[in-house]
Design an enzyme around this catalytic site. Sequence first.
Site, PDB file in Angstrom:
ATOM      1  NE  ARG A 147       3.908   6.625   2.212  1.00  7.55           N
ATOM      2  CZ  ARG A 147       4.103   5.362   2.496  1.00  7.55           C
ATOM      3  NH1 ARG A 147       4.404   4.498   1.547  1.00  7.55           N
ATOM      4  NH2 ARG A 147       3.998   4.949   3.733  1.00  7.55           N
ATOM      5  CE1 TYR A 182       8.829   4.893   3.007  1.00 10.73           C
ATOM      6  CE2 TYR A 182       7.390   6.806   3.200  1.00 10.73           C
ATOM      7  CZ  TYR A 182       7.785   5.549   3.630  1.00 10.73           C
ATOM      8  OH  TYR A 182       7.143   4.955   4.682  1.00 10.73           O
ATOM      9  NE  ARG A 201       9.875   5.978   8.629  1.00 14.54           N
ATOM     10  CZ  ARG A 201       8.923   5.749   7.716  1.00 14.54           C
ATOM     11  NH1 ARG A 201       9.060   4.713   6.879  1.00 14.54           N
ATOM     12  NH2 ARG A 201       7.873   6.535   7.632  1.00 14.54           N
ATOM     13  CG  HIS A 212      11.211  -2.431   4.533  1.00 11.04           C
ATOM     14  ND1 HIS A 212       9.835  -2.342   4.482  1.00 11.04           N
ATOM     15  CD2 HIS A 212      11.500  -3.611   5.128  1.00 11.04           C
ATOM     16  CE1 HIS A 212       9.326  -3.432   5.045  1.00 11.04           C
ATOM     17  NE2 HIS A 212      10.314  -4.218   5.437  1.00 11.04           N
ATOM     18  N   PRO A 246       0.784  -1.225   0.000  1.00 12.85           N
ATOM     19  CG  PRO A 246      -0.388  -1.297   2.000  1.00 12.85           C
ATOM     20  CD  PRO A 246       0.422  -2.136   1.071  1.00 12.85           C
ATOM     21  CG  ASN A 247      -0.321   4.203   1.354  1.00 14.63           C
ATOM     22  OD1 ASN A 247      -1.331   4.662   0.840  1.00 14.63           O
ATOM     23  ND2 ASN A 247      -0.323   3.642   2.556  1.00 14.63           N
ATOM     24  CB  ALA A 277       1.418  -0.053   6.368  1.00 14.16           C
ATOM     25  CD  GLU A 324      10.650  -7.637   5.779  1.00 15.10           C
ATOM     26  OE1 GLU A 324      11.087  -8.692   6.300  1.00 15.10           O
ATOM     27  OE2 GLU A 324      10.186  -6.691   6.425  1.00 15.10           O
ATOM     28  CG  ASN A 368       8.401  -2.012   0.301  1.00 15.01           C
ATOM     29  OD1 ASN A 368       7.864  -2.152   1.398  1.00 15.01           O
ATOM     30  ND2 ASN A 368       9.008  -0.902  -0.044  1.00 15.01           N
TER      31      ASN A 368
HETATM   32  C1  DQA Z   1       8.213   0.867   3.875  1.00 17.37           C
HETATM   33  C2  DQA Z   1       8.280   1.082   5.394  1.00 17.37           C
HETATM   34  C3  DQA Z   1       6.921   0.861   6.026  1.00 17.37           C
HETATM   35  O1  DQA Z   1       6.992   1.088   7.428  1.00 17.37           O
HETATM   36  C4  DQA Z   1       5.914   1.828   5.447  1.00 17.37           C
HETATM   37  O2  DQA Z   1       4.623   1.566   5.970  1.00 17.37           O
HETATM   38  C5  DQA Z   1       5.884   1.846   3.965  1.00 17.37           C
HETATM   39  C6  DQA Z   1       7.138   1.726   3.227  1.00 17.37           C
HETATM   40  C7  DQA Z   1       9.548   1.226   3.180  1.00 17.37           C
HETATM   41  O3  DQA Z   1       9.717   0.829   2.046  1.00 17.37           O
HETATM   42  O4  DQA Z   1      10.389   1.904   3.769  1.00 17.37           O
HETATM   43  O5  DQA Z   1       4.842   2.056   3.344  1.00 17.37           O
HETATM   44  O6  DQA Z   1       7.944  -0.495   3.627  1.00 17.37           O
END
Ligand code: DQA
Length: 144
Positions: free
Chosen positions: A18, A23, A110, A103, A10-11, A77, A101, A74
Amino acid sequence: MRTVLVLNGPNLAHLGNRDPEVYGSASYANLVATVTAEAVALGLGTDIRQSNDEAELIGWLHEALAQKQDVIINPAAFTHYSYALRDAAEMLTKSGLKLIEVHISNPSAREGFRHTSVISGVATGTIAGLGINSYLLALRFLAN
Ligand code: DQA
């Protein structure tokens, strides 16, 4: 050619707009282009997808299992609380497939709720905090 499934939760389609301090300024389209180019250089194919929907991501993991594809994910959340995604990821790694995985940010540096990953314990490995390079390093691992 071996194809790696690259999943984004998501997002992540809003990369670039964002929280750029966290990011970076690269857009989702930039991410797709950079990951695709690296895969080509490594002799891998990629199938890169993004969804805001937990069920859709789980369905894609099931697809990877059926097609015996390694995965870079990735989970965004969902990383922090989706036991359903975790269980789907576990099926892949238990079957001998690789699931990395990744990120963009470093969740451990964080907010407290980001310090828990329910995915890491069933992933082949985790790469975090290196921006889009997290995906590129995962690809390099899978190419070897
Ligand atoms: C994320 C880190 C997560 O905590 C966050 O909710 C994201 C992006 C990252 O790529 O740093 O949406 O996965």
